[in-house]
Design a protein around this motif. Structure first.
Motif, PDB file in Angstrom:
ATOM      1  N   LEU A  85      17.988  29.529  69.304  1.00  0.00           N
ATOM      2  CA  LEU A  85      18.184  29.208  67.723  1.00  0.00           C
ATOM      3  C   LEU A  85      19.462  29.821  67.495  1.00  0.00           C
ATOM      4  O   LEU A  85      19.830  30.992  67.852  1.00  0.00           O
ATOM      5  N   PRO A  86      20.322  29.121  66.634  1.00  0.00           N
ATOM      6  CA  PRO A  86      21.671  29.612  66.308  1.00  0.00           C
ATOM      7  C   PRO A  86      21.581  30.771  65.294  1.00  0.00           C
ATOM      8  O   PRO A  86      20.534  31.064  64.772  1.00  0.00           O
ATOM      9  N   CYS A  87      22.516  31.780  65.154  1.00  0.00           N
ATOM     10  CA  CYS A  87      22.631  32.942  64.114  1.00  0.00           C
ATOM     11  C   CYS A  87      22.915  32.334  62.641  1.00  0.00           C
ATOM     12  O   CYS A  87      23.963  31.700  62.413  1.00  0.00           O
ATOM     13  N   THR A  88      21.958  32.155  61.833  1.00  0.00           N
ATOM     14  CA  THR A  88      21.973  31.501  60.618  1.00  0.00           C
ATOM     15  C   THR A  88      22.099  32.400  59.513  1.00  0.00           C
ATOM     16  O   THR A  88      22.523  31.945  58.475  1.00  0.00           O
ATOM     17  N   GLU A  89      21.808  33.593  59.716  1.00  0.00           N
ATOM     18  CA  GLU A  89      21.776  34.521  58.476  1.00  0.00           C
ATOM     19  C   GLU A  89      23.231  34.851  58.138  1.00  0.00           C
ATOM     20  O   GLU A  89      23.995  34.850  58.780  1.00  0.00           O
ATOM     21  N   LEU A  90      23.082  34.739  56.724  1.00  0.00           N
ATOM     22  CA  LEU A  90      24.752  34.863  56.052  1.00  0.00           C
ATOM     23  C   LEU A  90      24.425  36.105  55.311  1.00  0.00           C
ATOM     24  O   LEU A  90      23.762  35.895  54.165  1.00  0.00           O
ATOM     25  N   HIS A  91      25.384  37.331  55.593  1.00  0.00           N
ATOM     26  CA  HIS A  91      25.387  38.433  54.914  1.00  0.00           C
ATOM     27  C   HIS A  91      26.709  38.351  53.994  1.00  0.00           C
ATOM     28  O   HIS A  91      27.669  38.317  54.941  1.00  0.00           O
ATOM     29  N   VAL A  92      26.592  37.955  52.754  1.00  0.00           N
ATOM     30  CA  VAL A  92      27.746  37.800  51.952  1.00  0.00           C
ATOM     31  C   VAL A  92      29.066  38.597  52.041  1.00  0.00           C
ATOM     32  O   VAL A  92      30.014  38.353  52.339  1.00  0.00           O
ATOM     33  N   ALA A  93      28.435  39.770  51.768  1.00  0.00           N
ATOM     34  CA  ALA A  93      29.696  40.865  51.970  1.00  0.00           C
ATOM     35  C   ALA A  93      30.392  40.942  53.363  1.00  0.00           C
ATOM     36  O   ALA A  93      31.485  41.105  53.404  1.00  0.00           O
ATOM     37  N   SER A  94      29.571  40.903  54.580  1.00  0.00           N
ATOM     38  CA  SER A  94      30.289  41.134  55.665  1.00  0.00           C
ATOM     39  C   SER A  94      31.073  39.845  55.907  1.00  0.00           C
ATOM     40  O   SER A  94      31.984  39.619  56.716  1.00  0.00           O
ATOM     41  N   TRP A  95      30.314  38.533  55.617  1.00  0.00           N
ATOM     42  CA  TRP A  95      30.766  37.312  55.819  1.00  0.00           C
ATOM     43  C   TRP A  95      32.403  37.234  55.085  1.00  0.00           C
ATOM     44  O   TRP A  95      33.352  36.756  55.757  1.00  0.00           O
ATOM     45  N   GLY A  96      32.383  37.788  54.099  1.00  0.00           N
ATOM     46  CA  GLY A  96      33.742  37.802  53.210  1.00  0.00           C
ATOM     47  C   GLY A  96      34.552  38.695  53.929  1.00  0.00           C
ATOM     48  O   GLY A  96      35.836  38.240  53.581  1.00  0.00           O
TER      49      GLY A  96
END
Length: 178
Positions: A61-72
């Motif tokens: 399964l792919p990595c789908t979690e999106l932590h908005v602060a770290s993504w930004g």
């Protein structure tokens, strides 16, 4: 049998892009991105394909979690690398399961899924990003696995409608300059 092949041919033909289409066209057209996400159609086709819900081989399964602060805080190259690594993980799994599939229905469904994932990979790898350090694609998590194609499709949809869509939105300022 012939009707299902004709239907599959029509579906595939409707997803083929004009040879002149560029990744920037995908970036700037939210409708095109929405149409390219075939998960809903795959889920309904899955119900017509007997014996495909439980797979004999687990899929990563792919990595789908999106932590908005770290993504930004990630560069565009890092975001693309994260998504590309997840898509590569998916396509490798689908190729392996398709090679072992026993029914024509399963094979055609998995080919369609493989083709769709491949299209996303082509678009992302050819998307021109601003100059910056080259980043090797890498997963942002330890991937899980499943033997349920339904669970796999949900995860794929989360990747496409979550991380990929967020990445496209991050790049939308390029659309006005085109």
């Amino acid at each position: 049998m012939a009707l299902s092949r004709l239907l599959l041919l029509c579906v595939v033909a409707s997803e083929v892009w004009d040879a002149e289409t560029k990744p920037i066209d995908f970036l700037c057209n939210k409708g095109a991105r929405r149409v390219m996400n075939i998960v809903a159609g795959m889920e309904s086709a899955l119900s017509n394909c007997n014996g495909l819900t439980a797979l004999s081989t687990p899929l990563q399964l792919p990595c789908t979690e999106l932590h908005v602060a770290s993504w930004g805080n990630k560069s565009h190259q890092e975001k693309r690398g994260d998504i590309v690594a997840s898509l590569r993980l998916l396509i490798e799994g689908v190729e392996g399961v398709r090679a072992l599939s026993q029914t024509e229905c399963a094979t055609s469904l998995l080919q369609r899924l493989e083709h769709n994932i491949s299209n996303y990979l082509l678009i992302l790898t050819h998307l021109q990003l601003s100059q910056g350090p080259a980043v090797s694609p890498g997963l942002s998590c330890v991937p899980g696995s499943t033997q349920s194609l339904s669970t796999f499709l949900v995860s794929y949809n989360k990747l496409v409608s979550g991380k990929l869509e967020r990445f496209m939105v991050d790049l939308e300022d390029r659309c006005t300059s085109q």
